[in-house]
Design an enzyme around this catalytic site. Structure first.
Site, mmCIF file in Angstrom:
data_model
loop_
_atom_site.group_PDB
_atom_site.id
_atom_site.type_symbol
_atom_site.label_atom_id
_atom_site.label_comp_id
_atom_site.label_asym_id
_atom_site.label_seq_id
_atom_site.Cartn_x
_atom_site.Cartn_y
_atom_site.Cartn_z
ATOM 1 N N TYR A 168 0.839 -1.207 0.000
ATOM 2 C CA TYR A 168 0.000 0.000 0.000
ATOM 3 C C TYR A 168 0.880 1.265 0.000
ATOM 4 C CZ TYR A 168 -3.710 3.119 1.771
ATOM 5 O OH TYR A 168 -4.621 4.135 1.948
ATOM 6 N N LYS A 214 0.973 4.043 -2.827
ATOM 7 C CA LYS A 214 0.512 5.391 -2.501
ATOM 8 C C LYS A 214 1.569 6.449 -2.793
ATOM 9 C CE LYS A 214 -3.715 5.392 -1.246
ATOM 10 N NZ LYS A 214 -4.679 5.759 -2.328
HETATM 11 P P1 NAI Z 1 -13.346 2.685 1.166
HETATM 12 O O1 NAI Z 1 -12.980 1.257 1.139
HETATM 13 O O2 NAI Z 1 -14.584 3.107 1.888
HETATM 14 O O3 NAI Z 1 -13.456 3.281 -0.307
HETATM 15 C C1 NAI Z 1 -12.746 2.791 -1.409
HETATM 16 C C2 NAI Z 1 -13.737 2.557 -2.533
HETATM 17 O O4 NAI Z 1 -13.006 2.166 -3.709
HETATM 18 C C3 NAI Z 1 -14.706 1.413 -2.228
HETATM 19 O O5 NAI Z 1 -16.045 1.901 -2.331
HETATM 20 C C4 NAI Z 1 -14.388 0.337 -3.269
HETATM 21 O O6 NAI Z 1 -15.532 -0.369 -3.740
HETATM 22 C C5 NAI Z 1 -13.771 1.185 -4.386
HETATM 23 N N1 NAI Z 1 -12.913 0.394 -5.257
HETATM 24 C C6 NAI Z 1 -11.982 -0.517 -4.896
HETATM 25 N N2 NAI Z 1 -11.384 -1.036 -5.979
HETATM 26 C C7 NAI Z 1 -11.941 -0.420 -7.059
HETATM 27 C C8 NAI Z 1 -11.722 -0.506 -8.454
HETATM 28 N N3 NAI Z 1 -10.831 -1.350 -8.954
HETATM 29 N N4 NAI Z 1 -12.474 0.269 -9.277
HETATM 30 C C9 NAI Z 1 -13.396 1.125 -8.775
HETATM 31 N N5 NAI Z 1 -13.641 1.252 -7.457
HETATM 32 C C10 NAI Z 1 -12.919 0.481 -6.611
HETATM 33 O O7 NAI Z 1 -12.078 3.441 1.763
HETATM 34 P P2 NAI Z 1 -11.763 5.008 1.993
HETATM 35 O O8 NAI Z 1 -11.148 5.099 3.314
HETATM 36 O O9 NAI Z 1 -12.921 5.847 1.651
HETATM 37 O O10 NAI Z 1 -10.578 5.213 0.914
HETATM 38 C C11 NAI Z 1 -10.637 6.138 -0.157
HETATM 39 C C12 NAI Z 1 -9.218 6.435 -0.600
HETATM 40 O O11 NAI Z 1 -8.519 7.138 0.422
HETATM 41 C C13 NAI Z 1 -8.384 5.191 -0.910
HETATM 42 O O12 NAI Z 1 -7.553 5.452 -2.016
HETATM 43 C C14 NAI Z 1 -7.538 5.042 0.341
HETATM 44 O O13 NAI Z 1 -6.362 4.323 0.097
HETATM 45 C C15 NAI Z 1 -7.299 6.488 0.693
HETATM 46 N N6 NAI Z 1 -6.899 6.716 2.070
HETATM 47 C C16 NAI Z 1 -7.796 6.533 3.089
HETATM 48 C C17 NAI Z 1 -7.409 6.776 4.394
HETATM 49 C C18 NAI Z 1 -8.349 6.696 5.528
HETATM 50 O O14 NAI Z 1 -7.955 7.059 6.657
HETATM 51 N N7 NAI Z 1 -9.581 6.227 5.333
HETATM 52 C C19 NAI Z 1 -6.019 7.159 4.705
HETATM 53 C C20 NAI Z 1 -5.179 7.374 3.569
HETATM 54 C C21 NAI Z 1 -5.624 7.147 2.304
#
Ligand code: NAI
Length: 301
Positions: free
Chosen positions: A166, A170
């Site tokens: 990851y 990232k």
């Molecule tokens: P989440 O798991 O709620 O959202 C990620 C979404 O991406 C999900 O709805 C999933 O279905 C979708 N997804 C996964 N693979 C996919 C693909 N191949 N094509 C289309 N959609 C796809 O997680 P969250 O926390 O909302 O994460 C959003 C972004 O923020 C991610 O990139 C994550 O790595 C990043 N992030 C989140 C942090 C946090 O504290 N929640 C911290 C640092 C980064």
């Protein structure tokens, strides 16, 4: 100053069926953007999928008086990314904003991590940003307008146990941003990175409940919306959590010129405190600037 609006603009948000992406999509919709809500509807590890999550967010945007269409494809897939861009163009005729937010996790310590788990994570975060962005880039260039937000992480910037895949994926997005910031400038395309912390399904096992309450995903969204706006900066890493915002940068020390004669590993060791001295360290705006610093030290130019 006037409110930030997106009237007449089209925004794609990937992974917008839940968590952070959903909040970004809802807010862009509220501010007048026509929104393409992409989400594969996958489990946290990237398995499975359904367009129900994207459909639900589209319904919410429409219920609030906005315009939106759903896309249930995978951004990591050639055909999925191409379809997403086609859907945006067929539906709304242009692409002004791309928020690359989709992501998955496959956490394990490096010694136990299968290469396949590494590749899957790099595929979704890096290639799942590159593929739609590459397909949208020509459209943005032609329009002479584009705002791109990639989603990085503190794991990429600083590291976290169990997240080598990851973290590598990232930080690669910061590398992507650094060059696209330069290449996009002449066509009025700006590329920035958001580095969020928020209580979502991705963090539910690591954040204590009291802290999770303060880390609502919607508190990150104002930063993303600013980075997606006409007045956005270019090439910035904006960190955001719980309503607090900051900018992260890479710094390089002034270092030391050791000369060419007798240059050895021991000389590097013995001069380590000079090489690593933070006094006068700076953040470069391009790789060329680092080269200039080397040349100045060596040749006095
Ligand atoms: P989440 O798991 O709620 O959202 C990620 C979404 O991406 C999900 O709805 C999933 O279905 C979708 N997804 C996964 N693979 C996919 C693909 N191949 N094509 C289309 N959609 C796809 O997680 P969250 O926390 O909302 O994460 C959003 C972004 O923020 C991610 O990139 C994550 O790595 C990043 N992030 C989140 C942090 C946090 O504290 N929640 C911290 C640092 C980064």
């Amino acid at each position: 100053m006037a409110d930030i609006r997106f009237d007449g603009k089209v925004a794609i948000v990937t992974g917008a069926g839940g968590g952070l992406g959903r909040q970004h999509a809802l807010e862009l919709g509220r501010r007048g953007a026509k929104v393409v809500v992409n989400d594969l509807g996958a489990a946290l590890d990237g398995s499975g999928g359904s367009s129900a999550a994207a459909d639900q967010v589209v319904a919410e945007i429409k219920a609030a008086g906005g315009e939106a269409i759903a896309d249930g494809g995978s951004v990591a897939d050639d055909a999925g990314a191409a379809n997403l861009i086609k859907r945006a163009l067929d539906g709304f005729g242009r692409i002004d904003v791309l928020i690359a937010n989709a992501g998955i996790l496959r956490d394990k310590s490096f010694g136990k991590m299968e290469v396949a788990d590494f590749e899957a994570v790099v595929d979704v975060h890096l290639m799942g940003t590159v593929k739609p962005l590459r397909a949208a880039w020509g459209v943005m260039r032609e329009q002479q307008y584009g705002r791109v937000v990639v989603t990085t992480s503190s794991t990429g910037l600083y590291g976290n146990f169990g997240q080598a895949n990851y973290g590598a994926a990232k930080l690669s997005l910061v590398g992507l941003m650094n060059t696209l910031r330069i290449e996009g400038e002449r066509d009025n395309i700006r590329v920035n990175a958001i580095c969020p912390v928020a209580a979502t399904r991705m963090t539910e096992h690591v954040l204590p409940p009291a802290m999770a309450e303060r880390l609502k995903p919607e508190y990150v969204t104002p930063g993303v919306v600013y980075l997606a706006s006409e007045d956005a900066p270019n090439g910035v890493i904006l960190t955001a959590a719980a309503g607090a915002f900051a900018v992260a940068r890479l710094y390089e020390t002034e270092g030391a010129y050791l000369g060419e004669g007798g240059l050895s590993a021991e000389e590097v060791r013995d001069n380590w405190s000079r090489i690593a001295d933070p006094e006068g360290q700076q953040a470069y705006a391009a790789g060329q600037e680092q080269l200039q610093t080397f040349l100045r030290k060596v040749m006095g130019v």
